[in-house]
Design an enzyme around this catalytic site. Structure first.
Site, PDB file in Angstrom:
ATOM      1  N   HIS A   7      34.459  33.875  36.198  1.00 50.40           N
ATOM      2  CA  HIS A   7      35.521  34.850  36.395  1.00 50.40           C
ATOM      3  C   HIS A   7      35.540  35.339  37.837  1.00 50.40           C
ATOM      4  O   HIS A   7      34.603  35.134  38.585  1.00 50.40           O
ATOM      5  CB  HIS A   7      35.387  36.041  35.439  1.00 50.40           C
ATOM      6  CG  HIS A   7      34.232  36.954  35.734  1.00 50.40           C
ATOM      7  ND1 HIS A   7      32.969  36.736  35.254  1.00 50.40           N
ATOM      8  CD2 HIS A   7      34.167  38.090  36.474  1.00 50.40           C
ATOM      9  CE1 HIS A   7      32.158  37.699  35.677  1.00 50.40           C
ATOM     10  NE2 HIS A   7      32.870  38.541  36.424  1.00 50.40           N
ATOM     11  N   GLU A  56      38.733  39.489  35.846  1.00 51.91           N
ATOM     12  CA  GLU A  56      38.185  40.773  35.408  1.00 51.91           C
ATOM     13  C   GLU A  56      38.838  41.892  36.205  1.00 51.91           C
ATOM     14  O   GLU A  56      38.762  41.914  37.422  1.00 51.91           O
ATOM     15  CB  GLU A  56      36.670  40.801  35.623  1.00 51.91           C
ATOM     16  CG  GLU A  56      36.027  42.127  35.311  1.00 51.91           C
ATOM     17  CD  GLU A  56      34.563  42.185  35.707  1.00 51.91           C
ATOM     18  OE1 GLU A  56      33.958  43.258  35.535  1.00 51.91           O
ATOM     19  OE2 GLU A  56      34.019  41.168  36.199  1.00 51.91           O
ATOM     20  N   HIS A  75      42.335  35.726  48.315  1.00 56.70           N
ATOM     21  CA  HIS A  75      43.377  35.774  47.295  1.00 56.70           C
ATOM     22  C   HIS A  75      42.991  34.906  46.109  1.00 56.70           C
ATOM     23  O   HIS A  75      42.081  34.091  46.193  1.00 56.70           O
ATOM     24  CB  HIS A  75      44.731  35.304  47.871  1.00 56.70           C
ATOM     25  CG  HIS A  75      44.722  33.881  48.324  1.00 56.70           C
ATOM     26  ND1 HIS A  75      44.368  33.524  49.598  1.00 56.70           N
ATOM     27  CD2 HIS A  75      45.009  32.730  47.673  1.00 56.70           C
ATOM     28  CE1 HIS A  75      44.446  32.210  49.716  1.00 56.70           C
ATOM     29  NE2 HIS A  75      44.828  31.702  48.565  1.00 56.70           N
ATOM     30  N   GLU A 117      48.411  33.523  45.233  1.00 61.16           N
ATOM     31  CA  GLU A 117      49.138  32.339  45.694  1.00 61.16           C
ATOM     32  C   GLU A 117      49.675  31.570  44.493  1.00 61.16           C
ATOM     33  O   GLU A 117      48.961  31.381  43.495  1.00 61.16           O
ATOM     34  CB  GLU A 117      48.187  31.438  46.499  1.00 61.16           C
ATOM     35  CG  GLU A 117      48.841  30.218  47.068  1.00 61.16           C
ATOM     36  CD  GLU A 117      47.882  29.365  47.902  1.00 61.16           C
ATOM     37  OE1 GLU A 117      48.346  28.364  48.467  1.00 61.16           O
ATOM     38  OE2 GLU A 117      46.676  29.696  47.972  1.00 61.16           O
TER      39      GLU A 117
END
Length: 122
Positions: A7, A56, A75, A117
């Site tokens: 994550h 998360e 990003h 993105e």
């Protein structure tokens, strides 16, 4: 020894607003939640129903100011099988913050200013 992505985490000011944004913009759904017994934090994990990788979202009760995102040079990236429909949806939402038409990509910004993105499936 082998490693695999599990994550990524971002901290958010308004948890419900962020959950709603990620659901509408990217189709992510809550897959699990952890709340501190003392109410000091809530962790919400969002998934895409395609991979095991999760996002998360961390909400901290005592945090009241916007997060410092620096120059926003980091990003997340999501791929889509329909760039035209995705671009139209994000245009309607008013969340596109940068486009690179030469590369065929664009970025959206979430309620806390994090950039995401959007790339075509290869």
């Amino acid at each position: 020894m082998k490693f695999a992505f599990n994550h990524n985490n971002i901290n958010v000011i308004d948890l419900e607003k962020s959950i709603a944004f990620y659901k509408e913009a990217l189709g992510l759904k809550e897959i699990r939640r952890k709340e501190a017994a003392d109410g000091s934090f809530i962790l919400v994990f969002l998934g895409d129903d395609s991979t095991s990788h999760a996002l998360e979202l961390t909400w901290l009760r005592d945090w009241e100011r916007p997060y410092n995102l620096g120059d926003n040079e980091f990003h997340l990236a999501f791929e889509t099988d329909d760039m035209e429909a995705a671009h139209e949806k994000h245009s309607q939402m008013g969340c596109i913050c940068f486009e690179n038409k030469t590369m065929g990509i664009y970025f959206i910004s979430d309620p806390d200013g994090y950039w995401i993105e959007i790339i075509p499936t290869k």
